[in-house]
Write an enzyme that holds these catalytic residues in place. Structure first.
Site, short mmCIF file in Angstrom:
data_model
loop_
_atom_site.label_atom_id
_atom_site.label_comp_id
_atom_site.label_asym_id
_atom_site.label_seq_id
_atom_site.Cartn_x
_atom_site.Cartn_y
_atom_site.Cartn_z
N ASP A 198 0.97 -1.24 0.03
CA ASP A 198 0.00 -0.12 0.15
C ASP A 198 0.75 1.28 -0.07
OD1 ASP A 198 0.92 -0.17 2.62
OD2 ASP A 198 -1.18 -0.11 3.54
N ASP A 249 -1.24 -6.32 -0.60
CA ASP A 249 -1.26 -5.61 0.79
C ASP A 249 -2.87 -5.38 0.82
OD1 ASP A 249 -0.17 -4.91 3.01
OD2 ASP A 249 0.96 -3.18 2.03
N GLU A 281 9.04 -4.06 10.82
CA GLU A 281 9.40 -2.68 10.10
C GLU A 281 9.83 -1.90 11.28
OE1 GLU A 281 6.65 -1.01 7.27
OE2 GLU A 281 7.89 0.82 7.17
O1 KIV Z 1 3.39 -1.18 1.63
C1 KIV Z 1 4.65 -1.59 1.71
O2 KIV Z 1 5.08 -1.35 0.72
C2 KIV Z 1 5.12 -2.46 3.08
C3 KIV Z 1 6.40 -2.59 3.06
C4 KIV Z 1 7.17 -1.19 3.27
C5 KIV Z 1 6.82 -3.64 3.96
O3 KIV Z 1 4.33 -2.67 3.68
#
Ligand code: KIV
Length: 293
Positions: free
Chosen positions: A50, A89, A187
């Site tokens: 996301d 995501d 993270e």
């Molecule tokens: O949305 C994303 O790119 C992520 C990464 C930073 C792990 O969740």
């Protein structure tokens, strides 16, 4: 056997990589060209993150994208038919409202081409995780700095720095692993905390700003290639290229070629067949002298 004719990476195959000694690589991608570069580079997983909201759509945080937006981009990535596992995501509010909505949203990303979904949060997300797993969709967890909680966390800050917070993180990771997640993103947590979690759970940890003791690493395509525009570069980002500069410089040359009349050349042009101009009675159709490219 080359990377392309070996079997496509699956979530169970990623889970089995725990303790294999070879770190797992995940890189984000949001469309067909970025997906081709990630798969071509040999990454194990492509995360359609996301972060789309920030690095592609120009928003200040990740809260602005919907499941429809994510599915649109998962589809573009999946249509490149990558060898890597495609992870969709789940965006903010797509798994917070009801179990039914949660499962439908996860299914929408799978129908768009994802082989697994990722969601943010610890024990309070166990209900959502269970429901998605019950629909036979593999789930990747995400702990530490969870950008969808940016307002609750008070900003993009390193998490788990205090003893209590580190304990909460470790307990969350154990709960997610016990629930059946196949991997967990960690993270922006101190490396010692990431190491303790990595050593405590039977599934891979994939770090971003979590040091080198995780089972794998994830990075955002635009960060690693120097294409993130005004977004502040985090401490953990290593830039392997400056594509934004290179792209701008290349396009400057195109602009100059158009303006000085050297683009398009004769070789870059479709021509009428011999004598056609005369037959049509047109003026100005005579063959032109070749321009230097
Ligand atoms: O949305 C994303 O790119 C992520 C990464 C930073 C792990 O969740």
């Amino acid at each position: 056997m080359t990377a392309t004719d070996s079997p496509r990476v699956t979530a169970p195959a990623i889970a089995k990589r725990k303790g294999s000694g070879t770190p797992i690589v995940m890189i984000t991608a949001y469309d067909a060209p970025t997906a081709r570069t990630v798969d071509g580079a040999g990454a194990d997983m492509i995360l359609v993150g996301d972060t789309l909201a920030m690095v592609v759509l120009g928003y200040d945080d990740t809260l602005q994208v919907t499941t429809d937006d994510m599915a649109h981009h998962v589809g573009a990535v999946a249509r490149t038919n990558p060898h890597a596992l495609v992870i969709g995501d789940l965006p903010w509010l797509s798994y917070h409202v009801s179990t039914e909505e949660t499962v439908r949203n996860a299914a929408q990303l799978v129908r768009a081409g994802a082989g697994a979904v990722k969601l943010e949060g610890g024990r309070k997300r166990l209900g959502a995780i269970q429901a998605i797993l019950d629909a036979e969709i593999p789930v990747m967890g995400h702990l530490g700095l969870t950008p969808q909680s940016i307002h609750a966390l008070g900003g993009f800050k390193v998490q788990g720095k205090e003893l209590d917070a580190a304990k909460v993180l470790a307990d969350d990771a154990i709960a997610l692993a016990e629930a059946g997640c196949f991997a967990i993103v960690l993270e922006c947590v101190p490396d010692g905390v990431a190491r303790m979690i990595t050593d405590s759970i039977p599934i891979p940890t994939i770090g971003i700003g979590a040091g080198r003791h995780c089972d794998g690493q994830v990075i955002v395509w635009h960060d690693v290639l120097g294409f993130a525009g005004p977004i502040r570069k985090a401490k953990f980002v290593r830039e392997y290229a400056n594509l934004e500069f290179q792209a701008t410089e290349s396009l400057e040359r195109f602009c100059a070629d158009v303006r000085n009349g050297t683009y398009p050349s004769s070789a870059e042009t479709y021509h009428m067949t011999d004598g056609m101009a005369e037959k049509l009675g047109l003026v100005g159709g005579e063959p032109e002298p070749e321009l230097a490219p």
